[in-house]
Structure formats: structure tokens, C-alpha cells
Design a protein around this motif. Structure first.
Motif, PDB file in Angstrom:
ATOM      1  N   LYS A 171       0.819  -1.215   0.000  1.00  0.00           N
ATOM      2  CA  LYS A 171       0.000   0.000   0.000  1.00  0.00           C
ATOM      3  C   LYS A 171       0.857   1.271   0.000  1.00  0.00           C
ATOM      4  N   ASN A 172       2.026   1.180   0.680  1.00  0.00           N
ATOM      5  CA  ASN A 172       2.917   2.338   0.781  1.00  0.00           C
ATOM      6  C   ASN A 172       3.994   2.344  -0.303  1.00  0.00           C
ATOM      7  N   LYS A 173       3.821   1.469  -1.279  1.00  0.00           N
ATOM      8  CA  LYS A 173       4.733   1.328  -2.423  1.00  0.00           C
ATOM      9  C   LYS A 173       6.102   0.775  -2.032  1.00  0.00           C
ATOM     10  N   LYS A 174       6.132   0.056  -0.906  1.00  0.00           N
ATOM     11  CA  LYS A 174       7.350  -0.662  -0.552  1.00  0.00           C
ATOM     12  C   LYS A 174       7.404  -1.954  -1.360  1.00  0.00           C
ATOM     13  N   ILE A 175       8.614  -2.353  -1.736  1.00  0.00           N
ATOM     14  CA  ILE A 175       8.783  -3.535  -2.583  1.00  0.00           C
ATOM     15  C   ILE A 175       8.631  -4.805  -1.750  1.00  0.00           C
ATOM     16  N   ILE A 176       7.621  -5.607  -2.093  1.00  0.00           N
ATOM     17  CA  ILE A 176       7.414  -6.904  -1.440  1.00  0.00           C
ATOM     18  C   ILE A 176       8.223  -7.980  -2.157  1.00  0.00           C
ATOM     19  N   ALA A 177       8.200  -7.933  -3.483  1.00  0.00           N
ATOM     20  CA  ALA A 177       8.905  -8.923  -4.292  1.00  0.00           C
ATOM     21  C   ALA A 177       9.281  -8.292  -5.618  1.00  0.00           C
ATOM     22  N   LYS A 178      10.316  -8.851  -6.242  1.00  0.00           N
ATOM     23  CA  LYS A 178      10.742  -8.307  -7.536  1.00  0.00           C
ATOM     24  C   LYS A 178      11.296  -9.415  -8.417  1.00  0.00           C
ATOM     25  N   ARG A 179      11.216  -9.156  -9.718  1.00  0.00           N
ATOM     26  CA  ARG A 179      11.707 -10.106 -10.723  1.00  0.00           C
ATOM     27  C   ARG A 179      11.127 -11.500 -10.484  1.00  0.00           C
ATOM     28  N   ILE A 180       9.824 -11.546 -10.284  1.00  0.00           N
ATOM     29  CA  ILE A 180       9.138 -12.809 -10.065  1.00  0.00           C
ATOM     30  C   ILE A 180       8.371 -13.184 -11.334  1.00  0.00           C
ATOM     31  N   ASP A 181       8.027 -14.469 -11.454  1.00  0.00           N
ATOM     32  CA  ASP A 181       7.216 -14.875 -12.593  1.00  0.00           C
ATOM     33  C   ASP A 181       5.741 -14.830 -12.203  1.00  0.00           C
ATOM     34  N   THR A 182       4.869 -15.132 -13.134  1.00  0.00           N
ATOM     35  CA  THR A 182       3.433 -15.003 -12.884  1.00  0.00           C
ATOM     36  C   THR A 182       2.940 -16.007 -11.841  1.00  0.00           C
ATOM     37  N   ASP A 183       3.515 -17.205 -11.823  1.00  0.00           N
ATOM     38  CA  ASP A 183       3.118 -18.193 -10.811  1.00  0.00           C
ATOM     39  C   ASP A 183       3.458 -17.700  -9.406  1.00  0.00           C
ATOM     40  N   GLN A 184       4.664 -17.144  -9.254  1.00  0.00           N
ATOM     41  CA  GLN A 184       5.074 -16.613  -7.951  1.00  0.00           C
ATOM     42  C   GLN A 184       4.202 -15.429  -7.540  1.00  0.00           C
ATOM     43  N   LEU A 185       3.845 -14.596  -8.517  1.00  0.00           N
ATOM     44  CA  LEU A 185       2.970 -13.461  -8.240  1.00  0.00           C
ATOM     45  C   LEU A 185       1.631 -13.946  -7.689  1.00  0.00           C
ATOM     46  N   ASP A 186       1.059 -14.945  -8.332  1.00  0.00           N
ATOM     47  CA  ASP A 186      -0.225 -15.502  -7.891  1.00  0.00           C
ATOM     48  C   ASP A 186      -0.102 -16.070  -6.477  1.00  0.00           C
ATOM     49  N   GLU A 187       0.970 -16.815  -6.225  1.00  0.00           N
ATOM     50  CA  GLU A 187       1.172 -17.423  -4.903  1.00  0.00           C
ATOM     51  C   GLU A 187       1.346 -16.360  -3.820  1.00  0.00           C
ATOM     52  N   LEU A 188       2.089 -15.298  -4.128  1.00  0.00           N
ATOM     53  CA  LEU A 188       2.309 -14.229  -3.152  1.00  0.00           C
ATOM     54  C   LEU A 188       1.009 -13.520  -2.797  1.00  0.00           C
ATOM     55  N   LEU A 189       0.198 -13.239  -3.795  1.00  0.00           N
ATOM     56  CA  LEU A 189      -1.075 -12.567  -3.523  1.00  0.00           C
ATOM     57  C   LEU A 189      -2.030 -13.496  -2.762  1.00  0.00           C
ATOM     58  N   GLU A 190      -1.994 -14.777  -3.086  1.00  0.00           N
ATOM     59  CA  GLU A 190      -2.800 -15.738  -2.335  1.00  0.00           C
ATOM     60  C   GLU A 190      -2.376 -15.748  -0.860  1.00  0.00           C
ATOM     61  N   TYR A 191      -1.077 -15.659  -0.641  1.00  0.00           N
ATOM     62  CA  TYR A 191      -0.556 -15.646   0.727  1.00  0.00           C
ATOM     63  C   TYR A 191      -0.907 -14.343   1.442  1.00  0.00           C
ATOM     64  N   LYS A 192      -0.668 -13.222   0.762  1.00  0.00           N
ATOM     65  CA  LYS A 192      -0.899 -11.920   1.386  1.00  0.00           C
ATOM     66  C   LYS A 192      -2.383 -11.658   1.646  1.00  0.00           C
ATOM     67  N   ILE A 193      -3.230 -12.047   0.708  1.00  0.00           N
ATOM     68  CA  ILE A 193      -4.649 -11.715   0.803  1.00  0.00           C
ATOM     69  C   ILE A 193      -5.471 -12.819   1.447  1.00  0.00           C
ATOM     70  N   ASN A 194      -5.179 -14.071   1.075  1.00  0.00           N
ATOM     71  CA  ASN A 194      -6.001 -15.179   1.563  1.00  0.00           C
ATOM     72  C   ASN A 194      -5.306 -16.067   2.587  1.00  0.00           C
ATOM     73  N   GLY A 195      -4.034 -15.767   2.864  1.00  0.00           N
ATOM     74  CA  GLY A 195      -3.319 -16.511   3.901  1.00  0.00           C
ATOM     75  C   GLY A 195      -2.879 -17.904   3.517  1.00  0.00           C
ATOM     76  N   LYS A 196      -2.885 -18.210   2.211  1.00  0.00           N
ATOM     77  CA  LYS A 196      -2.465 -19.539   1.765  1.00  0.00           C
ATOM     78  C   LYS A 196      -0.944 -19.668   1.827  1.00  0.00           C
ATOM     79  N   LYS A 197      -0.497 -20.837   2.245  1.00  0.00           N
ATOM     80  CA  LYS A 197       0.937 -21.080   2.366  1.00  0.00           C
ATOM     81  C   LYS A 197       1.598 -21.073   1.002  1.00  0.00           C
ATOM     82  N   ILE A 198       2.798 -20.478   0.936  1.00  0.00           N
ATOM     83  CA  ILE A 198       3.550 -20.446  -0.320  1.00  0.00           C
ATOM     84  C   ILE A 198       4.309 -21.759  -0.486  1.00  0.00           C
ATOM     85  N   PRO A 199       4.134 -22.459  -1.608  1.00  0.00           N
ATOM     86  CA  PRO A 199       4.861 -23.720  -1.826  1.00  0.00           C
ATOM     87  C   PRO A 199       6.363 -23.483  -1.845  1.00  0.00           C
TER      88      PRO A 199
END
Length: 485
Positions: free
Chosen positions: A439-467
Motif C-alpha cells: 500500500k505504501n509502495k514498498k517492494i514486497i517482491a521483484k523479478r518474479i514470474d506469474t506463478d510466484q505473483l499468484d502465490e504471493l497474492l494468495e498468501y498476502k490476501i487469503n493466507g495460503k501457504k507459499i509452496p
């Protein structure tokens, strides 16, 4: 007389090793050595019709573990411990290099081969027990075998202590001592402590971390010329330590300090950290790379590199420094929208911002952008936005791609006149490049692929564990010896 004295002194100051190998004739071998995680060829050895060869030099060899390797025997080899005494002879047989090894003129080397024979004996016994263990299903028999294996492990450790005691002040003692890892005491956790198992594991972890190098002298350059130095250091950084950049930096400085008693070990430790954390695929570890680059290389504490290297390193630091994970991303402005208006990255009001740099003509982008759209469609009602930066200046091609791929829900921007300098601030040299900002434009992740992006948002928003994803950076096999450049 003067000539003879000069020749004698030359060999005394240098090295002269006679090697006889029964079972070979008129063949060549390589005289090599270990250095960190690699093996290098020092010289070519020519064996005559009697299986005899002489290797010599006017300057002493660096002390360490060397190898005599036979290409004609599928690279079969035996090791030679090179200490201070470098004038001796070896005699052995191709049937079993170690079993038939005889040494003249070097008592430490005699002890080294006795040690190797003893360790091979321990290995054979352990292997036989492991085979028996796998073959039986009887619980009582398995328990008995495990007890016997424990006895052998104790016998090995006792033997190591005996070697150290009987051969003080030798490289052999240093080498054997370096094998001894810390023994964790039996800690007790009070009954009133919650999560006793976790507390016990924490105690064990911190004990091992504190004592991991108790028996390993990081400033002894002889260990560099063995397989042990890299193995212990790499295991410490990649497997023992918590994989957090701040932890790595803190412990890294301690390691460098421990290695600073010798120029070679200091140089190796600094270079190892710079090289490993530049290459690693573990996200966020470029913070370690920056720390070593700035505090050692660019601070004038690495006199082994030239000005060209430093200039390239300074440029690399300049590109990486603005986009470190945990830091606020650099604002991008002014960025042109498809309707001709202007906006900026900081104007995006979202809990999470997917920042993607892409090119309409890029094959990978053609696959990635539709995937990002699917991810956005899944999370856009969770206040997730996409700030899509087109890296070309052709607005027609840009707008055509947006229409064809139905990316109108994105905040699509272009910088036709390079006013934002996005390539410099985000280290853009290829596409696509995906960042995830909070929200504050701090970098959470960088140079990730689309699968990692999906997993990170699932973790951040829905609390799902990252494989857990496999990281093969450390899976290096042994290399064939090669000439050191």
C-alpha cells in the motif's frame, strides 16, 4: 662445490616429489589441487617405462591437499598432503593406491595415509551395517544395528581426537580437527514454557550457529586448498543460517573478520559473499551483494581487483540500490496514459500494486501479460491494481496490444521521452519484469514470474501457504581438473 650447493638449496626451498606407481608405464597423469569447490591442474606428470616420475619446482607449493589423477584410468586418483616438507617419495600400486602406499622422507604424509586407510576401514564397516539394516525388517535387529553404527561413529570421533593429539602443529591435525562439528548439549526447557519443542529447537540452533567454527580456523589458508573450506562456509550460509538478508549480512561480517587473519582467506571470504549473493536466485539477497560491494570493494578494502572491475561493480550497485526489497519503490513520473494524460506510480491507490515492465514485441510478454490479467481479475476486488509500463515508444503498437489482449483494466503507461528513467531505477534490461508493491509502495517482491505473483497474492490476501520451490544453486558436482587462469 658452489654449483652443487646452489642446486641443493634450490630443492630445499622448492619442492621435489618422486612418484612410483606399479602397474603403469609410459603414461601421463595430472598433478592437481583443490581450491574451494573446484579442482585445478598444477602440472602434467610423465611416467616412464618403470612407472616412475619426478615433479619439482623452485618455489614451494601452497600447503594443502593435492591430487595425482590418471586419465587413462577413468580419472582414478589419490590425494597427497602437502605440508612444509616438500621433498619426499611415494610408491604405490594401481591395484589399490592407498592400501599399497609407501612414503619416504615425510612422516606427516605417512600419518596421512594411515589415517586414510583407517577411515576407509570405518567406511566399509558402516556400509556393511547400513546394508544389513536395509535388508531386515526385524525391529530388535534394526535397533542392534543402529547401536553398532553409533559405536562406529564414536570410534571415528575418538580416532580423530587421537590424530590431533599425536600429531600436534601439523596440517594433518588442522585438517582432521576441521571435520569435527559442534556436539549439541542436552538442553532442558522449563515445563512452564509454551511450545517446548520450538524452544528446544531454538536453543539447539543458536548453539550450533555460535559454535559451528570452533574447530575450524577460517584464517588458515591451507584449508582453502582442501575440499573442506568451501563446504563448511557454504553450508553455514546456505543451510544453517536463516535465509534473511539482514541475518546473512550480520553473520557475514563476523565471518570476514574471522578470516581476516590471512590475506588469502580474507580475499576468498569477501569474494565468496560477493559472488554467491550476486548469482543466487533467492529473492532479496541482492541486499547482501550491495553490502559487501559497498563496505569492502568500493570502500577500498579489496586490493586484488583492478579499476575496471570496480567501475563495473559501481555501475551494478547504482542499478540495484534503488530497488531493494523492503524499501520504497522509486516513483515513476511523468508517465503517459493511453488518453494522453499523465500520471505517476505514487498516485495508484491500492493495497497491492503489480508493477510490470513489458514490450509488445516480446515473446515472453505475450504469454505473461494475459496471465497477469487473469491474476488481476481474481484479485481486483481486493484492491489490487496493475501499473503496466510499456518499454517501447511506439504508441500505436502499444495500444494495439492492449486492445487485442483486453488489458484495459490495467493502468497502462508509456514513457516516450525517457523522462522517468525507469530503466535505471528498476534495472530493466529485459522483459517482462514483475514487481509487487504494498500500500505504501514498498517492494514486497521483484523479478518474479506469474506463478510466484499468484502465490504471493494468495498468501498476502487469503493466507495460503507459499509452496517451497527447489533452489539448485548449491547442487554443484565435482569438476574435472582444469588449468587455473
Amino acid at each position: 662445490m658452489m654449483l652443487n650447493a646452489s642446486v641443493s638449496k634450490t630443492f630445499a626451498d622448492g619442492y621435489k616429489i618422486k612418484i612410483t606407481v606399479h602397474g603403469i608405464k609410459d603414461t601421463i597423469a595430472y598433478f592437481g589441487y583443490y581450491y574451494a569447490d573446484k579442482q585445478f591442474a598444477k602440472d602434467t606428470i610423465h611416467f616412464d617405462s618403470k612407472g616412475e616420475a619426478l615433479i619439482k619446482g623452485k618455489e614451494k607449493l601452497d600447503e594443502g591437499v593435492y591430487l595425482v589423477i590418471f586419465p587413462s584410468m577413468k580419472n582414478k586418483y589419490f590425494e597427497v598432503l602437502i605440508g612444509d616438507d616438500q621433498n619426499f617419495s611415494l610408491e604405490t600400486d594401481t591395484a589399490d593406491f592407498i592400501k599399497h602406499m609407501k612414503v619416504k622422507g615425510n612422516n606427516e604424509l605417512v600419518a596421512f595415509y594411515e589415517y586414510q586407510k583407517k577411515m576407509l576401514d570405518f567406511y566399509d564397516k558402516m556400509e556393511a551395517l547400513q546394508k544389513k539394516y536395509r535388508a531386515t525388517k526385524d525391529t530388535a535387529e534394526q535397533h542392534k544395528i543402529k547401536s553398532e553404527m553409533a559405536d562406529i561413529n564414536k570410534e571415528v570421533k575418538d580416532y580423530w581426537k587421537q590424530i590431533i593429539k599425536n600429531h600436534p602443529n601439523t596440517f594433518l591435525a588442522v585438517l582432521v580437527k576441521a571435520l569435527i562439528e559442534p556436539e549439541v548439549p542436552k538442553f532442558k526447557v522449563p515445563d512452564n514454557i509454551a511450545n517446548k519443542d520450538s524452544a528446544l529447537q531454538a536453543k539447539k540452533y543458536y548453539y550450533i550457529k555460535k559454535h559451528y567454527f570452533d574447530n575450524f580456523n577460517l584464517s588458515d589458508p591451507r584449508l582453502l586448498y582442501s575440499p573442506l573450506y568451501y563446504r563448511r562456509v557454504n553450508n553455514y550460509f546456505t543451510r544453517l543460517l536463516i535465509q534473511d538478508p539482514d541475518t546473512i549480512i550480520k553473520e557475514g561480517h563476523k565471518m570476514i573478520e574471522k578470516a581476516s587473519g590471512n590475506k588469502k582467506t580474507y580475499q576468498y571470504m569477501v569474494a565468496y559473499m560477493l559472488g554467491y549473493y550476486e548469482r543466487t536466485k533467492i529473492m532479496g539477497m541482492d541486499k547482501v551483494f550491495l553490502d559487501i560491494a559497498k563496505n569492502y570493494y568500493l570502500a577500498g578494502k579489496a586490493d586484488w581487483v583492478d579499476s575496471t572491475f570496480l567501475a563495473k561493480l559501481r555501475d551494478r550497485v547504482k542499478k540495484i540500490e534503488p530497488n531493494i526489497i523492503g524499501e520504497k519503490a522509486h516513483d515513476l513520473r511523468p508517465m503517459e496514459l493511453a488518453n494522453g494524460a499523465f500520471t505517476s506510480l505514487y498516485k495508484v491507490d491500492a493495497d497491492y500494486t503489480i508493477l510490470v515492465f513489458w514490450d509488445p514485441g516480446c515473446g515472453h510478454c505475450k504469454k505473461a501479460m494475459p496471465k497477469i490479467k487473469k491474476i488481476h481479475d481474481k484479485f481486483k476486488n481486493k484492491n489490487v491494481e496493475v501499473f503496466a509500463v510499456c518499454t517501447i515508444t511506439d504508441t500505436a503498437e502499444w495500444k494495439k496490444f492492449i486492445r487485442e489482449k483486453d488489458l484495459n483494466d490495467f493502468i497502462n503507461v508509456i514513457d516516450r521521452y525517457n523522462l522517468s528513467h525507469f530503466r535505471d531505477y528498476y534495472d530493466i534490461y529485459s522483459t517482462p519484469v514483475i514487481y509487487l508493491l504494498d500500500k505504501n509502495k514498498k517492494i514486497i517482491a521483484k523479478r518474479i514470474d506469474t506463478d510466484q505473483l499468484d502465490e504471493l497474492l494468495e498468501y498476502k490476501i487469503n493466507g495460503k501457504k507459499i509452496p517451497e520451490h527447489a533452489n539448485n544453486d548449491d547442487g554443484k558436482g565435482k569438476e574435472k581438473p582444469k588449468k587455473k587462469q
